[in-house]
Design a protein around this motif. Structure first.
Motif, PDB file in Angstrom:
ATOM      1  N   ARG A   1       2.192  -6.461  -5.488  1.00  0.00           N
ATOM      2  CA  ARG A   1       1.090  -5.961  -5.997  1.00  0.00           C
ATOM      3  C   ARG A   1       1.013  -4.713  -5.453  1.00  0.00           C
ATOM      4  NH1 ARG A   1      -5.280  -8.147  -5.607  1.00  0.00           N
ATOM      5  NH2 ARG A   1      -6.075  -6.365  -6.530  1.00  0.00           N
ATOM      6  N   THR A   2       1.055  -3.538  -6.041  1.00  0.00           N
ATOM      7  CA  THR A   2       1.080  -2.170  -5.400  1.00  0.00           C
ATOM      8  C   THR A   2      -0.573  -1.558  -5.500  1.00  0.00           C
ATOM      9  OG1 THR A   2       1.586  -1.108  -7.530  1.00  0.00           O
ATOM     10  CG2 THR A   2       3.338  -1.674  -5.940  1.00  0.00           C
ATOM     11  N   VAL A   3      -1.054  -0.925  -4.514  1.00  0.00           N
ATOM     12  CA  VAL A   3      -2.168  -0.309  -4.344  1.00  0.00           C
ATOM     13  C   VAL A   3      -2.183   1.337  -3.627  1.00  0.00           C
ATOM     14  CG1 VAL A   3      -4.389  -0.277  -3.301  1.00  0.00           C
ATOM     15  CG2 VAL A   3      -3.210  -2.355  -3.782  1.00  0.00           C
ATOM     16  N   ASP A   4      -2.806   1.920  -4.497  1.00  0.00           N
ATOM     17  CA  ASP A   4      -2.521   3.467  -3.848  1.00  0.00           C
ATOM     18  C   ASP A   4      -3.723   3.657  -2.869  1.00  0.00           C
ATOM     19  OD1 ASP A   4      -2.747   6.177  -3.545  1.00  0.00           O
ATOM     20  OD2 ASP A   4      -2.477   6.710  -5.513  1.00  0.00           O
ATOM     21  N   ILE A   5      -3.084   4.005  -1.677  1.00  0.00           N
ATOM     22  CA  ILE A   5      -4.215   4.164  -0.430  1.00  0.00           C
ATOM     23  C   ILE A   5      -5.154   5.295  -0.937  1.00  0.00           C
ATOM     24  CG2 ILE A   5      -2.693   3.091   1.122  1.00  0.00           C
ATOM     25  CD1 ILE A   5      -2.619   5.603   2.619  1.00  0.00           C
ATOM     26  N   GLY A   6      -5.140   6.107  -1.781  1.00  0.00           N
ATOM     27  CA  GLY A   6      -5.908   7.271  -2.030  1.00  0.00           C
ATOM     28  C   GLY A   6      -6.779   6.964  -3.406  1.00  0.00           C
ATOM     29  N   ALA A   7      -6.795   5.668  -3.762  1.00  0.00           N
ATOM     30  CA  ALA A   7      -7.723   5.292  -4.778  1.00  0.00           C
ATOM     31  C   ALA A   7      -8.669   4.300  -4.072  1.00  0.00           C
ATOM     32  CB  ALA A   7      -6.885   4.664  -5.892  1.00  0.00           C
ATOM     33  N   ALA A   8      -9.681   4.147  -4.940  1.00  0.00           N
ATOM     34  CA  ALA A   8     -10.547   2.940  -4.502  1.00  0.00           C
ATOM     35  C   ALA A   8      -9.866   1.604  -4.176  1.00  0.00           C
ATOM     36  CB  ALA A   8     -11.826   2.891  -5.459  1.00  0.00           C
ATOM     37  N   ARG A   9     -10.087   1.061  -3.209  1.00  0.00           N
ATOM     38  CA  ARG A   9      -9.397  -0.212  -2.912  1.00  0.00           C
ATOM     39  C   ARG A   9     -10.148  -1.500  -3.811  1.00  0.00           C
ATOM     40  NH1 ARG A   9      -7.899  -2.157   2.491  1.00  0.00           N
ATOM     41  NH2 ARG A   9      -7.327  -0.046   2.304  1.00  0.00           N
ATOM     42  N   PRO A  10      -9.139  -2.348  -4.405  1.00  0.00           N
ATOM     43  CA  PRO A  10      -9.835  -3.194  -5.131  1.00  0.00           C
ATOM     44  C   PRO A  10     -10.598  -3.911  -4.506  1.00  0.00           C
ATOM     45  CG  PRO A  10      -7.261  -3.025  -5.470  1.00  0.00           C
ATOM     46  CD  PRO A  10      -7.648  -2.011  -4.434  1.00  0.00           C
ATOM     47  N   SER A  11     -11.698  -4.674  -5.214  1.00  0.00           N
ATOM     48  CA  SER A  11     -12.844  -5.759  -4.389  1.00  0.00           C
ATOM     49  C   SER A  11     -12.105  -6.638  -3.728  1.00  0.00           C
ATOM     50  CB  SER A  11     -13.964  -5.806  -5.424  1.00  0.00           C
ATOM     51  OG  SER A  11     -13.291  -6.636  -6.271  1.00  0.00           O
ATOM     52  N   ASP A  12     -11.021  -7.340  -4.250  1.00  0.00           N
ATOM     53  CA  ASP A  12     -10.751  -8.680  -3.865  1.00  0.00           C
ATOM     54  C   ASP A  12      -9.901  -8.200  -2.607  1.00  0.00           C
ATOM     55  OD1 ASP A  12      -8.641  -7.264  -5.626  1.00  0.00           O
ATOM     56  OD2 ASP A  12      -7.746  -9.252  -5.589  1.00  0.00           O
ATOM     57  N   LEU A  13      -9.472  -6.913  -2.129  1.00  0.00           N
ATOM     58  CA  LEU A  13      -8.519  -6.694  -0.959  1.00  0.00           C
ATOM     59  C   LEU A  13      -9.482  -5.843  -0.070  1.00  0.00           C
ATOM     60  CD1 LEU A  13      -5.442  -5.503  -2.892  1.00  0.00           C
ATOM     61  CD2 LEU A  13      -5.738  -7.757  -1.893  1.00  0.00           C
TER      62      LEU A  13
ATOM     63  N   ILE B   1      -8.758  -6.182   4.044  1.00  0.00           N
ATOM     64  CA  ILE B   1      -7.754  -5.622   4.766  1.00  0.00           C
ATOM     65  C   ILE B   1      -8.190  -4.214   4.837  1.00  0.00           C
ATOM     66  CG2 ILE B   1      -5.306  -4.801   4.261  1.00  0.00           C
ATOM     67  CD1 ILE B   1      -5.014  -6.937   1.961  1.00  0.00           C
ATOM     68  N   GLY B   2      -8.240  -3.944   6.373  1.00  0.00           N
ATOM     69  CA  GLY B   2      -8.477  -2.819   6.871  1.00  0.00           C
ATOM     70  C   GLY B   2      -7.061  -1.899   7.727  1.00  0.00           C
ATOM     71  N   GLY B   3      -7.322  -0.911   8.151  1.00  0.00           N
ATOM     72  CA  GLY B   3      -6.310  -0.297   8.870  1.00  0.00           C
ATOM     73  C   GLY B   3      -5.193   0.317   8.293  1.00  0.00           C
ATOM     74  N   ILE B   4      -5.174   0.496   7.132  1.00  0.00           N
ATOM     75  CA  ILE B   4      -3.984   1.030   6.263  1.00  0.00           C
ATOM     76  C   ILE B   4      -3.862   2.600   6.451  1.00  0.00           C
ATOM     77  CG2 ILE B   4      -2.842   1.066   4.008  1.00  0.00           C
ATOM     78  CD1 ILE B   4      -2.965  -1.763   5.209  1.00  0.00           C
ATOM     79  N   VAL B   5      -3.019   3.081   7.074  1.00  0.00           N
ATOM     80  CA  VAL B   5      -3.139   4.489   7.248  1.00  0.00           C
ATOM     81  C   VAL B   5      -1.709   4.927   6.862  1.00  0.00           C
ATOM     82  CG1 VAL B   5      -2.849   6.119   9.081  1.00  0.00           C
ATOM     83  CG2 VAL B   5      -4.378   4.448   9.434  1.00  0.00           C
ATOM     84  N   ASP B   6      -0.561   4.291   7.245  1.00  0.00           N
ATOM     85  CA  ASP B   6       0.790   4.646   6.654  1.00  0.00           C
ATOM     86  C   ASP B   6       1.208   3.832   5.698  1.00  0.00           C
ATOM     87  OD1 ASP B   6       1.221   6.428   9.194  1.00  0.00           O
ATOM     88  OD2 ASP B   6       1.297   4.705  10.395  1.00  0.00           O
ATOM     89  N   THR B   7       2.156   4.730   5.007  1.00  0.00           N
ATOM     90  CA  THR B   7       2.919   3.956   3.817  1.00  0.00           C
ATOM     91  C   THR B   7       4.376   4.171   3.874  1.00  0.00           C
ATOM     92  OG1 THR B   7       2.642   5.798   2.693  1.00  0.00           O
ATOM     93  CG2 THR B   7       1.019   4.694   2.170  1.00  0.00           C
ATOM     94  N   PRO B   8       5.083   3.364   3.216  1.00  0.00           N
ATOM     95  CA  PRO B   8       4.413   2.035   2.722  1.00  0.00           C
ATOM     96  C   PRO B   8       3.980   0.843   3.630  1.00  0.00           C
ATOM     97  CG  PRO B   8       6.631   1.707   2.524  1.00  0.00           C
ATOM     98  CD  PRO B   8       6.714   2.916   3.170  1.00  0.00           C
ATOM     99  N   THR B   9       2.772   0.131   3.455  1.00  0.00           N
ATOM    100  CA  THR B   9       2.197  -0.863   4.376  1.00  0.00           C
ATOM    101  C   THR B   9       2.366  -2.069   3.583  1.00  0.00           C
ATOM    102  OG1 THR B   9       1.128   0.472   5.927  1.00  0.00           O
ATOM    103  CG2 THR B   9       0.685  -1.938   5.816  1.00  0.00           C
ATOM    104  N   PHE B  10       3.085  -3.137   3.966  1.00  0.00           N
ATOM    105  CA  PHE B  10       3.245  -4.456   3.185  1.00  0.00           C
ATOM    106  C   PHE B  10       2.350  -5.480   3.725  1.00  0.00           C
ATOM    107  CE2 PHE B  10       6.955  -2.067   2.425  1.00  0.00           C
ATOM    108  CZ  PHE B  10       7.256  -2.131   1.022  1.00  0.00           C
ATOM    109  N   VAL B  11       1.333  -6.046   3.224  1.00  0.00           N
ATOM    110  CA  VAL B  11       0.530  -7.152   3.519  1.00  0.00           C
ATOM    111  C   VAL B  11       0.814  -8.313   2.815  1.00  0.00           C
ATOM    112  CG1 VAL B  11      -2.044  -7.298   4.116  1.00  0.00           C
ATOM    113  CG2 VAL B  11      -1.284  -5.237   4.386  1.00  0.00           C
ATOM    114  N   LEU B  12       0.859  -9.248   3.494  1.00  0.00           N
ATOM    115  CA  LEU B  12       0.928 -10.736   2.666  1.00  0.00           C
ATOM    116  C   LEU B  12      -0.482 -11.458   2.848  1.00  0.00           C
ATOM    117  CD1 LEU B  12       2.602 -12.785   1.426  1.00  0.00           C
ATOM    118  CD2 LEU B  12       3.063 -13.969   3.455  1.00  0.00           C
TER     119      LEU B  12
ATOM    120  N   PHE C   1       0.875  -1.189   0.059  1.00  0.00           N
ATOM    121  CA  PHE C   1      -0.127  -0.166  -0.159  1.00  0.00           C
ATOM    122  C   PHE C   1       0.944   1.020   0.070  1.00  0.00           C
ATOM    123  CE2 PHE C   1      -2.619  -3.371   1.471  1.00  0.00           C
ATOM    124  CZ  PHE C   1      -3.843  -2.970   0.834  1.00  0.00           C
ATOM    125  N   ASP C   2       0.637   2.290  -1.115  1.00  0.00           N
ATOM    126  CA  ASP C   2       1.495   3.344  -1.373  1.00  0.00           C
ATOM    127  C   ASP C   2       0.840   4.560  -1.244  1.00  0.00           C
ATOM    128  OD1 ASP C   2       3.724   4.670  -2.118  1.00  0.00           O
ATOM    129  OD2 ASP C   2       3.886   3.621  -4.031  1.00  0.00           O
TER     130      ASP C   2
END
Length: 130
Positions: free
Chosen positions: A61-73, A76-87, A29-30
């Motif tokens: 896989r990179t995801v912009d936390i300012g964009a809409a979250r992909p439905s398959d993710l 995953i909650g509680g993402i505030v800081d970047t980068p956050t790496f989630v397996l 999450f970036d």
């Protein structure tokens, strides 16, 4: 003969779908302008990470936390800081860590998380990137 080809093709497709459905991913999450994400990209980067054993086990896989979250993710909650790496594996969060202190610490934390995957072989050999 045509029936044999159709059955074989269907079996291959079912196998590929089963493999892809159970595949693990490392989701980064970036946020645009994040200095720590920029440091990660400069020191490792997606291509170099994906060329390692860790990256082949859990591709990035990179995801912009300012964009809409992909439905398959969405789970995953509680993402505030970047980068956050989630397996993630099989639609479940396996582990996460926040920040990028250094290359060695990054791979150390990734390896600890990968050991929690189902079927983990615990034989990761990180490729040194110059």
């Amino acid at each position: 003969m045509r029936s044999f080809v159709a059955i074989t093709t269907n079996l291959v497709l079912v196998f590929l779908l089963a493999v892809s459905a159970s595949a693990a991913e490392l989701v980064m999450f970036d946020r645009k302008g994040c200095q720590w994400s920029a440091k990660w990209y400069a020191e490792i980067g997606a291509d170099a990470y994906n060329s390692t054993q860790e990256g082949r086990t859990a591709p990035l896989r990179t995801v912009d936390i300012g964009a809409a979250r992909p439905s398959d993710l969405e789970f995953i909650g509680g993402i505030v800081d970047t980068p956050t790496f989630v397996l993630v594996e099989n639609g479940k969060e396996i582990g996460r860590f926040v920040g990028y202190p250094s290359r060695d610490m990054f791979f150390g934390k990734v390896i600890i998380m990968l050991d929690k995957l189902s079927g983990a072989d615990r034989q990761y050999k990180t490729i040194t990137v110059q």
